[in-house]
Design a protein around this motif. Structure first.
Motif, PDB file in Angstrom:
ATOM      1  N   ARG A  18     -43.130 141.738  83.145  1.00  0.00           N
ATOM      2  CA  ARG A  18     -43.669 140.392  83.355  1.00  0.00           C
ATOM      3  C   ARG A  18     -44.201 139.798  82.056  1.00  0.00           C
ATOM      4  O   ARG A  18     -44.055 138.603  81.800  1.00  0.00           O
ATOM      5  N   LEU A  19     -44.796 140.623  81.204  1.00  0.00           N
ATOM      6  CA  LEU A  19     -45.276 140.167  79.902  1.00  0.00           C
ATOM      7  C   LEU A  19     -44.112 139.812  78.974  1.00  0.00           C
ATOM      8  O   LEU A  19     -44.143 138.795  78.275  1.00  0.00           O
ATOM      9  N   MET A  20     -43.073 140.641  78.970  1.00  0.00           N
ATOM     10  CA  MET A  20     -41.903 140.357  78.128  1.00  0.00           C
ATOM     11  C   MET A  20     -41.232 139.069  78.576  1.00  0.00           C
ATOM     12  O   MET A  20     -40.843 138.243  77.750  1.00  0.00           O
ATOM     13  N   ALA A  21     -41.092 138.889  79.891  1.00  0.00           N
ATOM     14  CA  ALA A  21     -40.470 137.671  80.406  1.00  0.00           C
ATOM     15  C   ALA A  21     -41.305 136.450  80.031  1.00  0.00           C
ATOM     16  O   ALA A  21     -40.762 135.409  79.646  1.00  0.00           O
ATOM     17  N   GLY A  22     -42.616 136.571  80.104  1.00  0.00           N
ATOM     18  CA  GLY A  22     -43.487 135.465  79.718  1.00  0.00           C
ATOM     19  C   GLY A  22     -43.331 135.089  78.256  1.00  0.00           C
ATOM     20  O   GLY A  22     -43.291 133.907  77.898  1.00  0.00           O
ATOM     21  N   ALA A  23     -43.230 136.082  77.399  1.00  0.00           N
ATOM     22  CA  ALA A  23     -43.039 135.812  75.970  1.00  0.00           C
ATOM     23  C   ALA A  23     -41.696 135.126  75.723  1.00  0.00           C
ATOM     24  O   ALA A  23     -41.602 134.194  74.911  1.00  0.00           O
ATOM     25  N   VAL A  25     -40.041 133.237  77.858  1.00  0.00           N
ATOM     26  CA  VAL A  25     -40.125 131.861  78.363  1.00  0.00           C
ATOM     27  C   VAL A  25     -40.845 130.979  77.351  1.00  0.00           C
ATOM     28  O   VAL A  25     -40.422 129.859  77.080  1.00  0.00           O
ATOM     29  N   ARG A  26     -41.909 131.482  76.753  1.00  0.00           N
ATOM     30  CA  ARG A  26     -42.617 130.720  75.713  1.00  0.00           C
ATOM     31  C   ARG A  26     -41.689 130.424  74.538  1.00  0.00           C
ATOM     32  O   ARG A  26     -41.714 129.333  73.974  1.00  0.00           O
ATOM     33  N   ALA A  27     -40.845 131.390  74.178  1.00  0.00           N
ATOM     34  CA  ALA A  27     -39.882 131.163  73.101  1.00  0.00           C
ATOM     35  C   ALA A  27     -38.865 130.106  73.515  1.00  0.00           C
ATOM     36  O   ALA A  27     -38.473 129.264  72.710  1.00  0.00           O
ATOM     37  N   GLY A  28     -38.452 130.156  74.774  1.00  0.00           N
ATOM     38  CA  GLY A  28     -37.454 129.207  75.264  1.00  0.00           C
ATOM     39  C   GLY A  28     -37.922 127.765  75.260  1.00  0.00           C
ATOM     40  O   GLY A  28     -37.123 126.845  75.080  1.00  0.00           O
ATOM     41  N   ASP A  33     -41.711 131.119  68.029  1.00  0.00           N
ATOM     42  CA  ASP A  33     -40.388 131.339  67.445  1.00  0.00           C
ATOM     43  C   ASP A  33     -40.119 132.839  67.306  1.00  0.00           C
ATOM     44  O   ASP A  33     -40.913 133.663  67.742  1.00  0.00           O
ATOM     45  N   ARG A  34     -39.004 133.157  66.700  1.00  0.00           N
ATOM     46  CA  ARG A  34     -38.612 134.567  66.557  1.00  0.00           C
ATOM     47  C   ARG A  34     -39.681 135.380  65.826  1.00  0.00           C
ATOM     48  O   ARG A  34     -40.011 136.488  66.213  1.00  0.00           O
ATOM     49  N   THR A  35     -40.231 134.799  64.769  1.00  0.00           N
ATOM     50  CA  THR A  35     -41.281 135.487  64.028  1.00  0.00           C
ATOM     51  C   THR A  35     -42.480 135.758  64.930  1.00  0.00           C
ATOM     52  O   THR A  35     -43.085 136.826  64.866  1.00  0.00           O
ATOM     53  N   GLY A  36     -42.812 134.782  65.770  1.00  0.00           N
ATOM     54  CA  GLY A  36     -43.924 134.958  66.699  1.00  0.00           C
ATOM     55  C   GLY A  36     -43.686 136.091  67.679  1.00  0.00           C
ATOM     56  O   GLY A  36     -44.599 136.861  67.990  1.00  0.00           O
ATOM     57  N   ALA A  42     -45.265 143.717  67.184  1.00  0.00           N
ATOM     58  CA  ALA A  42     -45.958 144.525  66.184  1.00  0.00           C
ATOM     59  C   ALA A  42     -47.428 144.737  66.541  1.00  0.00           C
ATOM     60  O   ALA A  42     -48.005 145.779  66.228  1.00  0.00           O
ATOM     61  N   LEU A  43     -48.037 143.773  67.223  1.00  0.00           N
ATOM     62  CA  LEU A  43     -49.444 143.903  67.606  1.00  0.00           C
ATOM     63  C   LEU A  43     -49.679 145.035  68.604  1.00  0.00           C
ATOM     64  O   LEU A  43     -50.745 145.645  68.613  1.00  0.00           O
ATOM     65  N   ARG A  44     -48.685 145.292  69.439  1.00  0.00           N
ATOM     66  CA  ARG A  44     -48.795 146.330  70.463  1.00  0.00           C
ATOM     67  C   ARG A  44     -50.047 146.130  71.323  1.00  0.00           C
ATOM     68  O   ARG A  44     -50.743 147.065  71.666  1.00  0.00           O
ATOM     69  N   ASP A  45     -50.317 144.855  71.626  1.00  0.00           N
ATOM     70  CA  ASP A  45     -51.487 144.493  72.417  1.00  0.00           C
ATOM     71  C   ASP A  45     -51.053 143.544  73.527  1.00  0.00           C
ATOM     72  O   ASP A  45     -50.701 142.398  73.255  1.00  0.00           O
ATOM     73  N   LYS A  46     -51.089 144.023  74.756  1.00  0.00           N
ATOM     74  CA  LYS A  46     -50.626 143.199  75.867  1.00  0.00           C
ATOM     75  C   LYS A  46     -51.481 141.959  76.058  1.00  0.00           C
ATOM     76  O   LYS A  46     -51.033 140.977  76.628  1.00  0.00           O
ATOM     77  N   ASN A  47     -52.713 141.969  75.569  1.00  0.00           N
ATOM     78  CA  ASN A  47     -53.578 140.805  75.700  1.00  0.00           C
ATOM     79  C   ASN A  47     -53.176 139.663  74.771  1.00  0.00           C
ATOM     80  O   ASN A  47     -53.650 138.541  74.919  1.00  0.00           O
ATOM     81  N   ALA A  48     -52.293 139.938  73.811  1.00  0.00           N
ATOM     82  CA  ALA A  48     -51.836 138.904  72.887  1.00  0.00           C
ATOM     83  C   ALA A  48     -50.842 137.954  73.556  1.00  0.00           C
ATOM     84  O   ALA A  48     -50.682 136.818  73.122  1.00  0.00           O
ATOM     85  N   VAL A  49     -50.194 138.400  74.620  1.00  0.00           N
ATOM     86  CA  VAL A  49     -49.246 137.562  75.353  1.00  0.00           C
ATOM     87  C   VAL A  49     -50.037 136.755  76.367  1.00  0.00           C
ATOM     88  O   VAL A  49     -50.726 137.311  77.216  1.00  0.00           O
TER      89      VAL A  49
END
Length: 66
Positions: A18-23, A25-28, A33-36, A42-49
């Protein structure tokens, strides 16, 4: 509209898909962007999404064991 998002792995954390899908969708929509996305990984922090997709519409298709 239908979006197909397939994930394969050998282990998943709580709400991980669900977190990956949310990220994605935000990119879409251009919110990140890709860098984001790379920075989020790289943050490895689920709270960053910020966007967690709702569980409705997400389906487990298969589980395979060796």
């Amino acid at each position: 509209n239908v979006i197909t998002f397939r994930v394969r792995g050998n282990g998943f954390l709580y709400n991980m898909v669900r977190l990956m899908a949310g990220a994605l969708v935000r990119a879409g929509v251009g919110a990140v962007d890709r860098t984001g996305i790379e920075e989020l990984i790289a943050l490895r922090d689920k709270n960053a999404v910020r966007e967690v997709m709702p569980a409705a519409g997400l389906y487990l298709v298969a589980v395979k064991y060796r």
